[in-house]
Design a protein around this motif. Structure first.
Motif, short mmCIF file in Angstrom:
data_model
loop_
_atom_site.label_atom_id
_atom_site.label_comp_id
_atom_site.label_asym_id
_atom_site.label_seq_id
_atom_site.Cartn_x
_atom_site.Cartn_y
_atom_site.Cartn_z
N LEU A 67 78.05 107.04 -22.13
CA LEU A 67 76.89 107.82 -22.57
C LEU A 67 75.72 107.60 -21.61
O LEU A 67 75.06 108.57 -21.20
CB LEU A 67 76.50 107.44 -24.00
N LEU A 68 75.48 106.38 -21.23
CA LEU A 68 74.40 106.09 -20.28
C LEU A 68 74.66 106.76 -18.93
O LEU A 68 73.74 107.29 -18.31
CB LEU A 68 74.22 104.58 -20.12
N MET A 69 75.91 106.75 -18.48
CA MET A 69 76.25 107.41 -17.22
C MET A 69 75.97 108.91 -17.30
O MET A 69 75.44 109.50 -16.36
CB MET A 69 77.72 107.16 -16.88
N ILE A 70 76.31 109.53 -18.43
CA ILE A 70 76.04 110.96 -18.62
C ILE A 70 74.53 111.22 -18.54
O ILE A 70 74.09 112.16 -17.87
CB ILE A 70 76.61 111.45 -19.97
N VAL A 71 73.74 110.39 -19.21
CA VAL A 71 72.29 110.56 -19.20
C VAL A 71 71.73 110.43 -17.79
O VAL A 71 70.90 111.23 -17.36
CB VAL A 71 71.62 109.55 -20.17
N VAL A 72 72.19 109.42 -17.06
CA VAL A 72 71.71 109.20 -15.69
C VAL A 72 72.08 110.39 -14.79
O VAL A 72 71.24 110.88 -14.02
CB VAL A 72 72.25 107.87 -15.13
N LEU A 73 73.32 110.86 -14.88
CA LEU A 73 73.74 112.00 -14.05
C LEU A 73 72.96 113.25 -14.39
O LEU A 73 72.55 114.00 -13.50
CB LEU A 73 75.24 112.24 -14.20
N GLN A 74 72.74 113.51 -15.68
CA GLN A 74 71.97 114.68 -16.07
C GLN A 74 70.51 114.54 -15.63
O GLN A 74 69.90 115.51 -15.19
CB GLN A 74 72.06 114.92 -17.58
N GLY A 75 69.97 113.35 -15.75
CA GLY A 75 68.60 113.12 -15.28
C GLY A 75 68.47 113.34 -13.79
O GLY A 75 67.50 113.95 -13.32
N ALA A 76 69.45 112.88 -13.03
CA ALA A 76 69.44 113.08 -11.58
C ALA A 76 69.54 114.57 -11.24
O ALA A 76 68.86 115.05 -10.33
CB ALA A 76 70.58 112.31 -10.93
N ALA A 77 70.38 115.29 -11.98
CA ALA A 77 70.53 116.73 -11.74
C ALA A 77 69.22 117.47 -12.02
O ALA A 77 68.81 118.33 -11.24
CB ALA A 77 71.66 117.29 -12.60
N VAL A 78 68.56 117.11 -13.11
CA VAL A 78 67.28 117.74 -13.44
C VAL A 78 66.24 117.40 -12.39
O VAL A 78 65.49 118.28 -11.93
CB VAL A 78 66.80 117.31 -14.85
N PHE A 79 66.20 116.16 -11.95
CA PHE A 79 65.26 115.75 -10.90
C PHE A 79 65.49 116.56 -9.63
O PHE A 79 64.54 117.05 -9.02
CB PHE A 79 65.42 114.25 -10.61
N LEU A 80 66.75 116.70 -9.23
CA LEU A 80 67.05 117.46 -8.02
C LEU A 80 66.67 118.94 -8.17
O LEU A 80 66.16 119.55 -7.23
CB LEU A 80 68.53 117.34 -7.65
N LEU A 81 66.92 119.51 -9.33
CA LEU A 81 66.55 120.91 -9.55
C LEU A 81 65.04 121.09 -9.48
O LEU A 81 64.55 122.09 -8.94
CB LEU A 81 67.07 121.40 -10.90
N ILE A 82 64.30 120.14 -10.03
CA ILE A 82 62.83 120.24 -10.00
C ILE A 82 62.29 120.06 -8.60
O ILE A 82 61.41 120.81 -8.16
CB ILE A 82 62.21 119.21 -10.98
N THR A 83 62.81 119.07 -7.88
CA THR A 83 62.26 118.78 -6.55
C THR A 83 62.82 119.65 -5.44
O THR A 83 62.11 119.97 -4.50
CB THR A 83 62.48 117.29 -6.19
N GLN A 84 64.08 120.04 -5.54
CA GLN A 84 64.72 120.81 -4.47
C GLN A 84 64.87 122.29 -4.78
O GLN A 84 65.13 123.07 -3.89
CB GLN A 84 66.10 120.21 -4.16
N GLY A 85 64.78 122.64 -6.05
CA GLY A 85 65.00 124.02 -6.45
C GLY A 85 66.49 124.32 -6.56
O GLY A 85 67.34 123.50 -6.25
N VAL A 86 66.79 125.52 -7.01
CA VAL A 86 68.18 125.95 -7.17
C VAL A 86 68.71 126.34 -5.80
O VAL A 86 68.10 127.12 -5.09
CB VAL A 86 68.26 127.14 -8.15
N PRO A 87 69.88 125.77 -5.41
CA PRO A 87 70.42 126.11 -4.09
C PRO A 87 70.83 127.58 -4.03
O PRO A 87 71.36 128.15 -4.99
CB PRO A 87 71.65 125.21 -3.95
N GLN A 88 70.57 128.21 -2.90
CA GLN A 88 70.90 129.61 -2.69
C GLN A 88 72.27 129.72 -2.00
O GLN A 88 72.54 129.02 -1.03
CB GLN A 88 69.84 130.29 -1.80
N ILE A 89 73.11 130.57 -2.54
CA ILE A 89 74.42 130.81 -1.94
C ILE A 89 74.31 132.07 -1.10
O ILE A 89 73.90 133.12 -1.56
CB ILE A 89 75.50 131.00 -3.04
N SER A 90 74.67 131.94 0.19
CA SER A 90 74.55 133.12 1.06
C SER A 90 75.89 133.64 1.50
O SER A 90 76.90 133.13 1.35
CB SER A 90 73.71 132.82 2.27
#
Length: 90
Positions: A67-90
């Motif tokens: 459960l803690l691993m899930i929370v950490v991975l989801q938190g990291a994903a949210v952090f990356l989305l906020i700081t890096q934005g959604v990646p663009q597929i070209s």
């Protein structure tokens, strides 16, 4: 997205409460796999809250670690989305 997260977190909190009630009554339980799946699909904060409120699954180290691993991975994903934005597929 907000509606989905609200709904899945409510469902997850209810599932943790229901499982604790079933445990106290020695009835058939909600599987750990299902509880972790609810956390993985977006209900991780409610899973943490449910564990704390209902004092449920807190002694199961394997469950708590996953459960803690899930929370950490989801938190990291949210952090990356906020700081890096959604990646663009070209």
């Amino acid at each position: 997205m907000i509606t989905y997260l609200w709904a899945i977190n409510c469902l997850t909190l209810l599932a943790f409460g229901f499982d604790k009630l079933r445990a106290l009554r020695r009835k058939r339980r909600v599987s750990e796999k299902r509880l972790l799946l609810l956390a993985a699909v977006g209900g991780s904060l409610a899973a943490l809250l449910g564990s704390w409120i209902f004092s449920h699954k807190t002694r199961k180290r394997g469950f708590s670690a996953i459960l803690l691993m899930i929370v950490v991975l989801q938190g990291a994903a949210v952090f990356l989305l906020i700081t890096q934005g959604v990646p663009q597929i070209s």
